[in-house]
Write a protein that holds these residues in place. Structure first.
Motif, PDB file in Angstrom:
ATOM      1  N   LYS A   9       0.845  -1.188   0.000  1.00 37.56           N
ATOM      2  CA  LYS A   9       0.000   0.000   0.000  1.00 37.56           C
ATOM      3  C   LYS A   9       0.880   1.236   0.000  1.00 37.56           C
ATOM      4  CE  LYS A   9      -3.801   2.238   2.452  1.00 37.56           C
ATOM      5  NZ  LYS A   9      -4.681   2.206   3.644  1.00 37.56           N
ATOM      6  N   THR A  10       0.472   2.248  -0.759  1.00 37.60           N
ATOM      7  CA  THR A  10       1.321   3.409  -0.997  1.00 37.60           C
ATOM      8  C   THR A  10       0.690   4.674  -0.429  1.00 37.60           C
ATOM      9  OG1 THR A  10       1.998   2.342  -3.054  1.00 37.60           O
ATOM     10  CG2 THR A  10       2.551   4.660  -2.808  1.00 37.60           C
ATOM     11  N   ASP A  11       1.528   5.539   0.180  1.00 34.97           N
ATOM     12  CA  ASP A  11       1.004   6.790   0.730  1.00 34.97           C
ATOM     13  C   ASP A  11       1.031   7.887  -0.331  1.00 34.97           C
ATOM     14  OD1 ASP A  11       3.641   7.754   0.569  1.00 34.97           O
ATOM     15  OD2 ASP A  11       4.073   7.174   2.641  1.00 34.97           O
ATOM     16  N   ASP A  12       0.485   9.059   0.032  1.00 39.60           N
ATOM     17  CA  ASP A  12       0.337  10.153  -0.924  1.00 39.60           C
ATOM     18  C   ASP A  12       1.679  10.626  -1.479  1.00 39.60           C
ATOM     19  OD1 ASP A  12      -2.198   9.860  -0.035  1.00 39.60           O
ATOM     20  OD2 ASP A  12      -2.318  11.773   1.030  1.00 39.60           O
ATOM     21  N   GLU A  13       2.679  10.735  -0.601  1.00 43.83           N
ATOM     22  CA  GLU A  13       3.974  11.255  -1.032  1.00 43.83           C
ATOM     23  C   GLU A  13       4.641  10.319  -2.030  1.00 43.83           C
ATOM     24  OE1 GLU A  13       5.077  14.278  -0.424  1.00 43.83           O
ATOM     25  OE2 GLU A  13       3.144  14.537   0.577  1.00 43.83           O
ATOM     26  N   THR A  14       4.492   9.005  -1.797  1.00 43.00           N
ATOM     27  CA  THR A  14       5.096   8.040  -2.718  1.00 43.00           C
ATOM     28  C   THR A  14       4.415   8.104  -4.078  1.00 43.00           C
ATOM     29  OG1 THR A  14       5.579   6.579  -0.848  1.00 43.00           O
ATOM     30  CG2 THR A  14       5.700   5.604  -3.043  1.00 43.00           C
ATOM     31  N   ILE A  15       3.080   8.264  -4.058  1.00 41.53           N
ATOM     32  CA  ILE A  15       2.346   8.410  -5.318  1.00 41.53           C
ATOM     33  C   ILE A  15       2.876   9.612  -6.109  1.00 41.53           C
ATOM     34  CG2 ILE A  15       0.120   9.153  -6.266  1.00 41.53           C
ATOM     35  CD1 ILE A  15       0.108   6.234  -5.767  1.00 41.53           C
ATOM     36  N   LEU A  16       3.105  10.720  -5.416  1.00 38.69           N
ATOM     37  CA  LEU A  16       3.604  11.919  -6.087  1.00 38.69           C
ATOM     38  C   LEU A  16       5.010  11.699  -6.634  1.00 38.69           C
ATOM     39  CD1 LEU A  16       2.276  14.662  -3.637  1.00 38.69           C
ATOM     40  CD2 LEU A  16       1.432  14.134  -5.926  1.00 38.69           C
ATOM     41  N   LYS A  17       5.806  10.884  -5.943  1.00 38.58           N
ATOM     42  CA  LYS A  17       7.146  10.568  -6.447  1.00 38.58           C
ATOM     43  C   LYS A  17       7.066   9.729  -7.715  1.00 38.58           C
ATOM     44  CE  LYS A  17       9.554  10.793  -1.987  1.00 38.58           C
ATOM     45  NZ  LYS A  17      10.283  10.012  -0.944  1.00 38.58           N
ATOM     46  N   TYR A  18       6.145   8.743  -7.701  1.00 35.42           N
ATOM     47  CA  TYR A  18       5.966   7.923  -8.900  1.00 35.42           C
ATOM     48  C   TYR A  18       5.515   8.792 -10.081  1.00 35.42           C
ATOM     49  CZ  TYR A  18       6.336   3.335  -6.579  1.00 35.42           C
ATOM     50  OH  TYR A  18       6.781   2.221  -5.926  1.00 35.42           O
ATOM     51  N   ALA A  19       4.726   9.825  -9.781  1.00 37.10           N
ATOM     52  CA  ALA A  19       4.172  10.662 -10.840  1.00 37.10           C
ATOM     53  C   ALA A  19       5.258  11.371 -11.638  1.00 37.10           C
ATOM     54  CB  ALA A  19       3.211  11.690 -10.238  1.00 37.10           C
ATOM     55  N   GLN A  20       6.385  11.679 -10.993  1.00 39.01           N
ATOM     56  CA  GLN A  20       7.434  12.425 -11.687  1.00 39.01           C
ATOM     57  C   GLN A  20       8.702  11.613 -11.913  1.00 39.01           C
ATOM     58  OE1 GLN A  20       8.527  15.833  -9.267  1.00 39.01           O
ATOM     59  NE2 GLN A  20       7.887  14.776  -7.415  1.00 39.01           N
ATOM     60  N   ASP A  21       8.626  10.287 -11.660  1.00 38.76           N
ATOM     61  CA  ASP A  21       9.788   9.417 -11.859  1.00 38.76           C
ATOM     62  C   ASP A  21       9.819   8.936 -13.306  1.00 38.76           C
ATOM     63  OD1 ASP A  21      11.823   7.607 -11.843  1.00 38.76           O
ATOM     64  OD2 ASP A  21      10.985   6.284 -10.310  1.00 38.76           O
TER      65      ASP A  21
END
Length: 515
Positions: free
Chosen positions: A299-311
């Motif tokens: 399960k992923t938190d909000d900050e990790t999702i945002l990191k994936y968004a710009q990776d």
């Protein structure tokens, strides 16, 4: 062993569009479609379909589900494989039939056994002259054999006394020992094929009258005259199917009347209907699959999702599976999720999206309950495709008015039922284009500059889809110059179907660039 296709009591079959099929994808497609036709349009098949669904709520009659499946398996696989054989013969030649049979015996022995000897021995009566008209072609034989299979599957299980049906021991004795040719499709089919063999063997003058052959072959079965009228179009088929369905639903409701979950079982039973299958469009009831599993990540938190968004190093997509405002029952062949579940999720996570980051490179999906309040921030940073479930139309409409650059709407319905969804999105005439990925196409519809709607189909449906577009049936126009962003569609298809990144990079170079 690789799964090439399957049919599981739904209104569609599934076909593997990635792996190689011994006799081509269309052969597997045909095999699964025969299962669908016989199951959806016969009394035994309809009864089995309803039972298969409701025992998921109350397993008390799971034995019945297994017993029904067992006693039609030989017929189902035998006739479906026979369809494959006849298709091969028509495409190649009758003389090459032993090649197909030998390969089948070597690579798919159990399917060979389903046809041997009752079906295979019938092929000797057929002919395919290079010049002139055949006396009795393989297709003529197949037509009769299919009708016999239909009759064999048309058992009236509602005639079984309820006290017999409610007891595994009593039921097995009643149908297997006392009335096997009345209630067991496998047994009925063997009896009919044996009779057909006798009829064909008795013809000395090589004059084959299909109607007479069918009539004589049905001699061992009750209600022979009814079936002859049915096949010749003298019987009201819609009325027949409707009456059979109503009787079956009433019978199964009575069977589960004491269940503690009778309310949801009754509701589920009421969703079923059966009708004559349109053979001309039966191949529309198929969904492409890769049979590659995408494994769950943590399960992923909000900050990790945002990191994936710009990776930019990890190829993948964001998939919006559910909106917290979604509050409907999901009750289909795949799953049952009650409305209460969605209400509880919405209560725990108000104004959130159930968001999945699906990584092609890692072959994993990372779930998150992502707050809508942070969407603008995500849209601003995101460099990856965002895909939405077609059921979330209200949310999709909201996104079309947001700063989001683009959203792709994924519809996973079979083409047979997809037009109604397409028309919900394409309320005015929209441009469309077909993009190929091996044995699969995706129908891309440009709803607006910000919204693409796409539907995966197997490539053999391409001609029919184009015809439906040209006729105006889909409220679309073909535009071969419609710009398709393959840098988005390639990772979308890879991610949704669990394919390695390099596989579709190859497809893109060869054939993924559109029409």
């Amino acid at each position: 062993m690789t799964t090439l296709g399957e049919y599981a009591y739904a209104n569609y079959s599934i076909v593997n569009f990635v792996d190689a099929h011994d006799d081509g994808l269309e052969s597997t497609h045909l095999h699964e479609i025969v299962h669908l036709i016989l199951t959806q349009s016969t009394g035994y098949g309809f009864f089995s379909t309803v039972i298969d669904r409701v025992v998921k709520f109350d397993p008390e009659y799971e034995y019945l589900n297994k017993l029904l499946f067992k006693h039609m398996l030989g017929l189902q696989e035998g006739i479906s494989t026979f369809f494959e054989l006849i298709r091969f013969v028509e495409r190649e030649s009758l003389e090459k039939a032993p090649k197909f049979i030998s390969r089948l015996k070597l690579t798919r022995k159990k399917y060979y056994n389903y046809m041997y000897p009752h079906l295979l021995r019938l092929l000797k009566f057929t002919d395919m002259p290079k010049d002139g008209e055949a006396n009795f072609s393989p297709k003529d034989l197949l037509d009769i054999v299919y009708r016999l299979a239909f009759v064999a599957m048309s058992c009236d299980l509602t005639a079984i006394p309820m006290e017999k049906m409610c007891s595994k021991k009593n039921l097995k004795k009643y149908i297997q020992q006392e009335h096997p040719t009345r209630y067991l499709p496998n047994r009925r089919f063997r009896v009919l094929l044996s009779e057909l063999n006798k009829v064909l063997s008795s013809i000395d003058d090589q004059v084959y009258n299909k109607r007479a052959i069918l009539k004589e072959s049905l001699r061992p079965i009750e209600n022979r005259d009814f079936y002859l009228k049915f096949f010749l179009g003298d019987e009201n088929r819609e009325q027949y199917f409707r009456t059979r369905a109503d009787n079956t639903k009433t019978y199964i409701k009575n069977l589960f009347s004491e269940s503690r979950l009778s309310e949801i079982i009754y509701t589920t039973i009421d969703t079923f209907n059966t009708k004559a299958v349109d053979i001309e469009r039966i191949h529309h009831h198929v969904v492409p699959s890769s049979y590659r599993e995408v494994y769950n990540g943590e399960k992923t938190d909000d900050e990790t999702i945002l990191k994936y968004a710009q990776d930019g190093r990890d190829l993948g997509i964001f998939f919006i599976a559910m909106d917290s405002s979604f509050k409907e029952n999901i009750n289909n062949a795949r799953a049952y999720i009650p409305k209460k579940f969605f209400e509880e999720v919405g209560g725990a996570y108000p104004d959130h999206l159930f968001l999945l980051y699906m990584s092609c490179c890692q072959q994993k999906k990372f779930p998150s309950m992502f707050p809508k309040s942070k969407l603008d921030l995500m849209f601003a940073k995101n460099i990856k495709p965002i895909v939405g479930n077609y059921k979330l139309k209200t949310l999709i409409d909201e996104f079309a008015q947001s700063p989001l650059e683009k959203i792709y709407v994924y519809c996973d319905r079979p083409y047979s039922s997809a037009p109604e969804t397409i028309k919900e999105y394409a309320t005015t005439t929209k441009k469309a284009r077909l993009v190929e990925y091996g044995d699969m196409c995706i129908l891309v519809i440009r709803i607006s500059d910000k919204v693409d709607f796409f539907l995966p189909i197997i490539s053999s449906l391409r001609t029919d889809v184009v015809s439906d577009i040209i006729s105006g049936f889909l409220n679309l126009t073909l535009d071969f110059d419609l710009e398709i962003w393959l840098h988005d569609y390639d990772p979308i298809v890879n991610s949704l179907f669990g394919l390695p990144c390099k596989l579709l990079e190859k497809d893109k170079n060869n054939q993924g660039s559109g029409e």
